[in-house]
Every structure is written in C-alpha cells, then in structure tokens.
Scaffold this active site. Structure first.
Site, PDB file in Angstrom:
ATOM      1  N   GLY A 189     -12.445  -9.869  -7.097  1.00 38.77           N
ATOM      2  CA  GLY A 189     -12.891 -10.111  -5.724  1.00 38.77           C
ATOM      3  C   GLY A 189     -11.968 -11.057  -4.988  1.00 38.77           C
ATOM      4  N   CYS A 205       0.820  -1.219   0.000  1.00 40.44           N
ATOM      5  CA  CYS A 205       0.000   0.000   0.000  1.00 40.44           C
ATOM      6  C   CYS A 205       0.847   1.260   0.000  1.00 40.44           C
ATOM      7  CB  CYS A 205      -0.929   0.008   1.206  1.00 40.44           C
ATOM      8  SG  CYS A 205      -2.021  -1.421   1.253  1.00 40.44           S
ATOM      9  N   ARG A 212     -23.287  -5.770   5.792  1.00 43.05           N
ATOM     10  CA  ARG A 212     -23.023  -7.174   6.154  1.00 43.05           C
ATOM     11  C   ARG A 212     -21.718  -7.323   6.945  1.00 43.05           C
ATOM     12  NH1 ARG A 212     -19.275  -9.618   2.749  1.00 43.05           N
ATOM     13  NH2 ARG A 212     -19.043  -8.680   0.696  1.00 43.05           N
ATOM     14  N   CYS A 228     -15.034  -0.948   5.845  1.00 40.28           N
ATOM     15  CA  CYS A 228     -13.901  -1.390   5.029  1.00 40.28           C
ATOM     16  C   CYS A 228     -13.814  -0.531   3.768  1.00 40.28           C
ATOM     17  CB  CYS A 228     -14.086  -2.846   4.591  1.00 40.28           C
ATOM     18  SG  CYS A 228     -14.405  -3.988   5.946  1.00 40.28           S
ATOM     19  N   CYS A 229     -12.593  -0.191   3.352  1.00 35.21           N
ATOM     20  CA  CYS A 229     -12.446   0.546   2.099  1.00 35.21           C
ATOM     21  C   CYS A 229     -12.709  -0.402   0.941  1.00 35.21           C
ATOM     22  CB  CYS A 229     -11.045   1.135   1.985  1.00 35.21           C
ATOM     23  SG  CYS A 229      -9.752  -0.077   1.682  1.00 35.21           S
TER      24      CYS A 229
END
Lengths: 380, 380
Positions: free
Chosen positions: B115, B80, B187, B198-199
């Site tokens: 994903g 990151c 969720r 969450c990002c």
C-alpha cells in the site's frame, strides 16, 4: 547493418559521492559528454541508461536535465552488464538505421546501500544462503589454485598491477599503488580473497556518444569504430559445472571475435571485469588472451602490463577504478576510446589500435548465470 | 525495416498474488506463451522484460526457468511504459533483422509494497511533496471539468463502462460491474477522484511472441501485424502547461499514426491508459478519437462502448483489469491480439481489424514528463 562509431566519452570520476544521487552523477557525465563533443541535446535521437539501483525513469531524470526532451529514452538493467547493455542497444539502434545519434550512459550510487551485499531482489535466495559475490569468486579461486598451481601470491599480483595502472588514472576510485605486503595483510573477506583482492563499491557515471559514419564526420571529434557488440546470458545448469571456466565469457567473446573479424592475438588492450583478482585469471583465459590455466604465468611475466603483450585493464580495472555497477561497462569503453584515439595520457598503451571491453555480472542459480557483454573497438 | 508480427499472447491473470514474486508471475505468463504457440525456448533469439520493481536480472530469472538459456535478455524500465518499451525493443530487433523471434513480457508484483504511493526512487521529491499520482490526475480532472463542462458524473461513466467491460474478462483484477451509486459513494481519494475512479495496484504478467513474417508462417498460429511501435518521453517544462492536454500522448500517437499510415477514424478499438477515470477523457482527446473537450460526450453517447464507434478498453482497461506497472503495456497488446484474431470471446469487438494500445507513465517534474508508448496493430 551500418558502421557505428563512438564520437565522444565522458566520466564522472568514480569514488564515494554520498551526497549525489545516481541521477546527479549521470547528469554530470552526460553534461561533460555534450561539452566535450560540442553537440546540442537536440541532436540525440535516443538515450539508453544502464543502472541496477537508480530507480524508475532514471534515463528521463538524467537526460531531461541536459535538454534531451521528448526523445525516446530507456533504462536498462542487466546487473554488472547494465551499462554495456545500454551501449549495445544504442549500437543496435544506430547500426539498424533507426537512429543516427544515441547517448549511452551508466550511473550508480552504491554509497546509498551503506555496505553489505548488494541485493538482486528483495528475496535474494543466494544472499540468504551466504552465496554473496565474494563467496562465489572465492570458491572459483580455490578451485583455480588447486587445478592450475597458481598461488595466493599470483592473485596478489593482479591487485598490484591494476592498482599500479589506476594510480595514474584521475578517474579511478583508488589512485594509489599497493604493495604485496599491503594486499596480503589486508583483512580476509572469503578465503583466499582478502580485501585488496576485491573491487570497491563505488559511485560514478560514464557516457559515450554513439553515431553513424556521416554524423561522426559532421561532429568532427576523434572517433573509434564499434566492430562488435555482443550480449549473452548465462546458461542454466543444476549439474556439475567447471568453476574455473566462465562459459558465459567464452561464448560472448567468441561471438564478438567472429562479428569483428578479430583474433585474441590482435588485441592491444582489454578492459576486463576484474571484480576480484581471481576474475582476471578466469576471464583472461576465457577471452583467449592466455592459455587455459596459464593466466597467472602471463601476469608474472609482465605480459598484461601496459607495455606488455596485451595491456589488461590499463585504466586500473574494477580493482582500482572501482565498480559503480551500471557505469562499469560504459567507463571501460570510455577508457578504450581514449586509448584508441591517443588521448589516454599517462595511461596510454603504446600504438593501441584494437581494444576489447568485457563485463559480466550476476550469479543467479550458479556461478555465471547472469549477463555478459563484450565490445570490440578499433581505431578509425 | 521488415514486417513484424505477433504470433501469440499469454497472461497471468491480474489481481493479488502476494505469494508470488514478479519472477514467478513472469514465468507463468511466458510458460503459457510457449504452450500456446507450441514453440520451444531455443527458437527465441532475444528476450525483453518490462518491469519497474522486479529487481536485478529479472529477465534472466524468468527466462532461464523456461529454458531460454544463453540468449541475450534485458530488463527495461520506463515506469508504466516499461512493458511497452520491452515490446518496442523486441519489435526493433525483429524489424532490423537482428532477430527473427523475440519474447517481450512484462511482470510486476505490487502487493509487496503493502500500500501507499509507489516510489520512483528512494528520494522521490514529488511523493515527499504530496504530488502522488492520484493528486496529479485530480488536478488535471479539476481543470478539465472547469474548462469543458464535464461533471463528476462523466468521470463515473468511465468507471462504469470499463468495469462493465472487465466483468466479462477472466484475466481482469475486478470482474464485477459497478453502479453510479457505488462509484459516487466510494471513499474520496483526491477530489474529484474517488476510489472507484482509480485503478488498483495489481500483480500480474503478460507476454507476447514477436517474430518475422517467415517465422510467423512457420509457427502457424494466428498473427497480427505491428504497424507502428513508438516510444517518446515527456518534454521538460517549468513554465505554464495545459494540464488538460497530455502532450506526450499526442506526440507519440502522431508519430505512430504516421508510421502505420492509419488515421484515428480507422481504429476499431483502443486499449487506453485509464489509470484514473479522467485519464480516459484526456488521452482519448490526445489520441484523436474524440474532439478536444468532447470525450465525455462521446462516452455518454456510447461511442466508446464495445459495439460503439471505437471500443475503448474493451478488456476493462486499467480501471478494471488492474495495473501491474510493467505488465500493462504488454497485456494491452495481448488483448488486442485476441481481438484482431477473433479470439476475444465475450470481449469481442465486432469486425475488429485495427487496434491501438497506449500507455503513459511517470510524472517527474510535471504532469506528463515520463514515458509514453503507442502500438498500432492490424489483422494479418
């Protein structure tokens, strides 16, 4: 800019290491480097890892295992010039005074790919079009043979010479000589290139310690000086280009000779990016160690032999030593370090005091549009 | 070391760009940068690209398309912190005098993964063990809530604030506010984190022009000064570590404050690596803009609002702006450049003159063993 030295070198032997990851191989090379130089990991201010396929945070995964813990580390990608780019950034950090001691290493495990063309990206249009590296170099070979009167036998001489050199190198992927018959009867890959005109996909790693003059003295190991460290990228062309002239090599070398104050005729040895036998002819001419169109003559006359005018790839080159992409630019410097410090054993080039290393890689949008790096080293 | 400035910034809006490669996105951002600054590609001495998943020779594939042709360019990987690492190397090149003008950019297309957890490498033991990023941050959240009395509602406040900020940002992946009900009914991902804690995995790119004082004047665009540029890696631990204290952030920030001669209380704004809502609490404390265990109180009191004591992620942060890994460290600097030059429009923090950007990534062998980068910028 400060003077910058290499104060140690270490290699994980090249070859097939299917059970080891790129991180494992890099760990082995850096561990050997710390052992050889008798320094602790705390002395290392910064680390640069060159790799094309080793994954995320590879520099950390290697260096934390040897105890380089907390310092800034980076993984650098520049295709076949990845390792040399890592070294360049290490050189820049020490030259600028930002660091006193840097480790530069390259590591790669290509066995993981299981064969086939190495992809540049997930949608590599050149691979989809069939313009894989052997095809690109085969076209250059066809043109070179046509223009300058070299023959397939001249290409074969490159393989014979470099395999002969590598036969004496315990770090080489291939440690056996080959005959002209063996080369000429090896299976065709891309006409006129046969299997033994092509370097192997290898696994391996190499590491060097880069440091300031003061620190080099303190460490006390044999040292060499980095007189030039230059990286360049290819120039974009869509129009005609001369396939026998690797412009990227010529431009990078020119800048390096100027930085070092060294002429091609001063070189005792060159570790050259002979990914394919034709590459030695093309790049030797662009590096200025042979006249245009005459490199095959120089090889035929023994001028590039270990005891010739200028030893070209005395360690065996990519053709013999192998080509773990990210490691190649660093291992060339390791081999040159040992040459210039008189530690090259059976590979030793007589009275070697000036050496050049050259890598070039990639080929996007054309024949030489990737990255190129040239380092010039001299005895201290 | 010379003074170093940022003389321009450009972003390809973050979001889902399945049809575009990382190279396409980077090309768009760098093209916008050249247009904005009205400079030609020949002015650029060197280029650094930050990316984790963009493939080989990504810097070349982007920069050659805009006409940066022949110059040295590098692709840098640091999870990151890849984009911020690219910026650091650009800063170092200009600060040391090796270059007058560098482009640093980050680009990533994460849609390509379709994903699931982003792999660090092909045999990522942490992913195999289930220790994916949301799980790692969930454990840290559990511990923080237990130790300091924060509640899930406090985590939700982070999401609400940053989504409110990002709702005004045309470059953000999510440009809509969320209510507490929406966050708390989204969720479950990893208890106590829900989806809206969450990002998102995003696609996008960002670029900045880094140059010397003389060149900045010549270009004539609004500039800011880079007062600190620091990269650090995690420290290896196998024994107990305090999961509520991101040591890597604290160490990196401490070095940056010292380099800049700036205290946490001097900051007008911080772009913080809020990959998960809990991350804002952990890192705000480690950056010294909230007392230990009190960041949730600061947020509840509005201290991190755009018009609060110190605006935290006024552009929306990762939670709203999105997180195309390699681009995040650069877009934070783009947003801060616009803030400090009064060009932030609806996002403008009143009288902003000192800003800090923070990214941290990876998590090998533990909770914060990757890379971290902090930049401190001031108005010129």
């Amino acid at each position: 800019m400060r003077e910058v030295h290499i104060a140690g070198a270490a290699v994980h032997p090249f070859g097939k290491s299917r059970g080891k990851t790129a991180a494992d191989l890099g760990y082995d090379a850096v561990t050997r480097l710390l052992t050889t130089t008798s320094i602790g990991p705390d002395l290392i201010d910064v680390g640069y890892c060159g790799s094309s396929y080793g994954g995320s945070l590879l520099a950390q995964r290697v260096l934390q295992r040897v105890g380089v813990s907390g310092q800034p580390v980076y993984t650098v990608e520049n295709a076949c010039a990845s390792g040399a780019s890592a070294l360049h950034l290490a050189w820049q950090a020490v030259a600028s005074g930002a660091a006193d001691c840097a480790v530069a290493f390259g590591t790669e495990n290509l066995s993981g790919f299981g064969g086939g063309a190495l992809p540049l990206t997930t949608n590599d249009i050149e691979i989809e079009l069939g313009l894989v590296m052997p095809a690109a170099y085969a076209m250059r070979a066809q043109r070179h043979l046509h223009d300058f009167g070299a023959t397939e036998a001249d290409l074969t001489m490159v393989s014979i010479k470099n395999r002969r050199n590598g036969a004496a190198n315990p770090r080489a992927h291939f440690q056996a000589e080959v005959s002209a018959d063996q080369v000429e009867n090896s299976r065709p890959v891309a006409d006129p290139l046969r299997l033994l005109h092509c370097c192997p996909n290898s696994d391996g790693a190499a590491a060097v310690l880069v440091c300031s003059s003061d620190l080099a003295r303190e460490i006390g190991t044999p040292t060499v000086r980095i007189r030039a460290s230059v990286v360049r990228s290819g120039r974009f062309h869509t129009s005609y280009r001369d396939m026998t002239w690797p412009d990227i090599t010529a431009r990078t070398a020119e800048a390096a000779y100027e930085m070092a104050g060294v002429r091609p005729s001063d070189l005792d040895l060159v570790e050259l990016h002979d990914a394919f036998s034709i590459a030695e002819l093309l790049h030797a001419e662009a590096l200025g160690i042979a006249a245009r169109g005459k490199a095959h003559r120089a090889i035929a006359d023994g001028e590039f032999d270990r005891d010739g005018r200028v030893a070209v790839s005395p360690s065996g080159g990519l053709l013999s030593r192998g080509h773990p992409v990210g490691a190649t630019g660093v291992v060339q410097v390791c081999e040159t370090y040992w040459q210039l410090t008189g530690q090259a054993g059976r590979l030793q080039v007589p009275a070697a005091s000036v050496g050049l290393t050259h890598v070039t890689g990639g080929g996007i949008y054309g024949v030489d549009n990737g990255a190129c790096a040239v380092h010039i080293l001299t005895s201290d």
